[in-house]
Structures are given as C-alpha cells and as structure tokens.
Design an enzyme around this catalytic site. Structure first.
Site, short mmCIF file in Angstrom:
data_model
loop_
_atom_site.label_atom_id
_atom_site.label_comp_id
_atom_site.label_asym_id
_atom_site.label_seq_id
_atom_site.Cartn_x
_atom_site.Cartn_y
_atom_site.Cartn_z
N LYS A 187 -8.31 66.32 33.36
CA LYS A 187 -9.39 65.34 33.30
C LYS A 187 -9.98 65.48 31.89
O LYS A 187 -10.94 66.21 31.66
CB LYS A 187 -10.42 65.62 34.40
CG LYS A 187 -11.35 64.46 34.66
CD LYS A 187 -12.13 64.66 35.95
CE LYS A 187 -13.26 63.66 36.07
NZ LYS A 187 -12.84 62.27 36.26
N1 PPE Z 1 -8.51 58.95 39.01
C1 PPE Z 1 -9.28 58.82 37.92
C2 PPE Z 1 -8.71 58.17 36.72
C3 PPE Z 1 -10.57 59.33 37.93
O1 PPE Z 1 -11.34 59.23 36.85
C4 PPE Z 1 -11.08 59.93 39.10
C5 PPE Z 1 -12.48 60.48 39.15
C6 PPE Z 1 -10.24 60.03 40.23
C7 PPE Z 1 -8.96 59.53 40.14
C8 PPE Z 1 -10.68 60.71 41.50
O2 PPE Z 1 -10.84 62.09 41.32
P1 PPE Z 1 -11.84 62.95 42.21
O3 PPE Z 1 -13.21 62.63 41.77
O4 PPE Z 1 -11.46 64.36 41.95
O5 PPE Z 1 -11.60 62.56 43.62
N2 PPE Z 1 -13.45 59.79 38.39
C9 PPE Z 1 -14.71 60.43 38.13
C10 PPE Z 1 -15.44 59.82 36.96
C11 PPE Z 1 -15.95 58.45 37.06
C12 PPE Z 1 -16.75 58.01 35.85
O6 PPE Z 1 -16.98 56.79 35.74
O7 PPE Z 1 -17.18 58.83 35.03
C13 PPE Z 1 -15.56 60.59 39.38
O8 PPE Z 1 -15.32 59.94 40.39
O9 PPE Z 1 -16.47 61.41 39.35
#
Ligand code: PPE
Length: 311
Positions: free
Chosen positions: A157
């Site tokens: 990330k």
């Molecule tokens: N894919 C992407 C590209 C992504 O950024 C997130 C989280 C996910 C999948 C889901 O991951 P998880 O949160 O571990 O279930 N995106 C984060 C950031 C959003 C933002 O705008 O900043 C979040 O959901 O916190």
C-alpha cells in the site's frame, strides 16, 4: 477534513497544526511512502480498532517492498495508535499511519534519507455517501489500467500507487460515476480506486485472486471469512468485465468503503442492494461494532477515557 487535537509524529504526540514536514522531503517528490487506513468503531466495550495488528503487519510488508526500514516496531505503532485515539478522545475514527522517506538528499534513490512515521486520526463518514451505501453506487470501468506486479508492487500500500487510483476515480467522477473499476493489463478485474470488488452469481461469491494486481484487502479477507461462515461458497479467480454485467449482485469492500453495493456498472443496471450483499453488509457492521462474538478476536480495544487521562 475534521481536525482533531493531536497527531503522532516520529514518537511524539504533537498539536495538529504542528505536524509539518520540509518541502524537500523525498516522499513528496517521488511518492516514496507506505500507508494504512484503519477504522476504530464505537462498541459496547468502548473504542475498538478493527484488525489493527493485521493492518500494521501490512504496513511492515509494504515498507519491506520499498526497501524502507521502519524505525518503529509493530508493538510501538500499536501503542502509538491507541495513545492517539485516547488523546483525541474520538472513539469512532479513521486512523492513517504513513511512513515515508524524509528530508535529506534529493535524487530518486532514497539512500540515507530518514524515514518519517506519522499517525493521523479523524472522523471519516461514509466513503461513497450514505445513499450509495444504502442503495448502491454507479461504477465505470476505467480507461486507466491498474499498476501491474512489475510496475510497482501492488501488494504494497504505497503512496505512489495512488496516482493510478486518483486518475481513475477523477475520470469516473467527471463522467458522473461514483467510482472506477480498474482492469489489469490483461483485461481482468482488479480493484476499485480504493476498494476490492466482489460479484455474486447463482449464490456463489467471486472475487479476483491475489495475482490480479489487487491490494490484499483486510476487509476482503474479512468478508471471505464471514461469507464462508454464513454458508456462501467464495471463489477467488480471474474475472472479466462481462462477469460484472451479468452478475446478480456486485459490491465493493474496503476499510473506508466497508461493504458498498453497486447498482450499475457501465450504465448497465444490477439489482442493488442484493439480498446477499445486504446480509454480508449487516454481518460486517455487526462484527466491527462488537455485536458478534464469533469474530471478537478482530477487535483491539482502546480505552479513550483512560488514555486521555494519561496523555
Ligand atoms: N484496493 C485499494 C486500491 C485500496 O486502496 C483499498 C483500501 C482496498 C483495496 C481495500 O483494502 P482494505 O482497506 O485493507 O480492505 N483503501 C483505503 C484508502 C482509501 C482512501 O481514499 O484513502 C481504505 O479503504 O482505507
């Protein structure tokens, strides 16, 4: 954004307005950072951070993939997160730990740059709007391809990756859609700009496998376990855009987005919110709000009152 009192920066709690960095910071010039998004929820037993340890483990993995040495241990970051929640006194909040190459030399190779580590917390409401959360959002397949495994490690990330997400979501928004869905270079469904994607077809739940340039979402993992526990088969495999068009239900998951139904993809209507999506959304909210004994091991409690008194 709603400002709170304190930000944790490099080992100390400081006033929100004082959390500043130098404009020569490496991370600003080259997107060389890693971050997390974590939610704390108000539960009957106080503020609980959902799967904090797993999020911090992913932060460590992300750093490793960028050859970045984090100057704090997982335990130190865990206790910093708890202390911050306590100091700000807001039980239900979003936590944003971020580590980046800081001020030192400029030049692409981050050799010798210090690593700055910051944790912010603030209240973050429904990511894609209350209406979208309840009735479903409209998504569009992006003209931008999701970064591939040999472009930037998508398992990390990493801040720089989010240019890819930013372009996609802004393109979608300009076209009047709520969110973008990015495909891989080979045309397989990857992620939303900030969510993982799930499809329901004939009672089975499908989601792209980890090879499809997706972020290994912690909510994704949570939903897979909850759905299987509810008796739904979950299949992780390569999916193509027409699987979305022919789906009975589509939903997206993420820490910020939680479980958000889709009611249209590329202007093609999908029944939303579908019955399985609703069941999973309810089970997820019960889990994070401490109403489900079954998954109580995922909640890490912060004592806001005590921590506030100690701060
Ligand atoms: N894919 C992407 C590209 C992504 O950024 C997130 C989280 C996910 C999948 C889901 O991951 P998880 O949160 O571990 O279930 N995106 C984060 C950031 C959003 C933002 O705008 O900043 C979040 O959901 O916190």
């Amino acid at each position: 954004m709603q400002e709170l009192e304190k930000i944790w920066m490099n080992g100390e709690l400081i006033d929100w307005a004082d959390a500043k960095i130098h404009v020569g910071s490496h991370g600003l010039h080259y997107g060389s950072g890693v971050f997390e998004g974590i939610r704390a929820y108000e539960t009957p037993k106080g503020s609980a951070v959902f799967r904090l340890t797993e999020h911090l483990q992913r932060l460590q993995n992300s750093a490793r993939l960028l050859n970045m040495e984090l100057p704090f241990t997982l335990e130190e970051l865990r206790s910093a997160s708890m202390k911050l929640i306590g100091a700000n006194g807001v039980a239900e909040c979003y936590l944003r730990p971020i580590a980046f190459f800081g001020y030192g030399e400029l030049g692409v190779a981050a050799t010798g740059n210090p690593v700055d580590v910051v944790i912010m917390s603030w209240p973050w409401g429904t990511y894609l709007g209350v209406d979208g959360f309840e009735k479903g959002i409209r998504a569009k397949i992006s003209s931008w391809t999701r970064v591939g495994p040999n472009v930037i490690p998508h398992v990390a990330k990493a801040t720089g990756i989010y240019l890819n997400s930013m372009l996609a979501v802004m393109e979608a928004n300009r076209g009047g859609y709520d969110e973008a869905i990015l495909l891989t270079d080979d045309g397989f469904i990857a992620d939303g700009s900030g969510e993982n994607v799930f499809i329901v077809k004939d009672g089975t739940i499908y989601t792209p496998d980890l090879a499809a340039s997706i972020l290994p979402g912690i909510t994704r993992d949570t939903i897979i376990q909850i759905a299987e526990d509810l008796g739904y088969p979950v299949v992780q495999k390569q999916l193509i855009r027409t699987d979305l068009y022919l789906a009975d239900e589509v939903f997206m998951t993420g820490t910020a987005a939680e479980v958000t139904p889709l009611r249209e993809v590329d202007d093609q209507p999908i029944g939303a919110p579908g019955p399985i999506t609703l069941k999973i959304q309810t089970a997820y909210l019960d889990t994070v709000r401490g109403k489900s004994e079954r998954w109580s091991h995922w909640l890490e409690y912060a004592s806001t009152e005590r921590a506030r008194a100690e701060a």
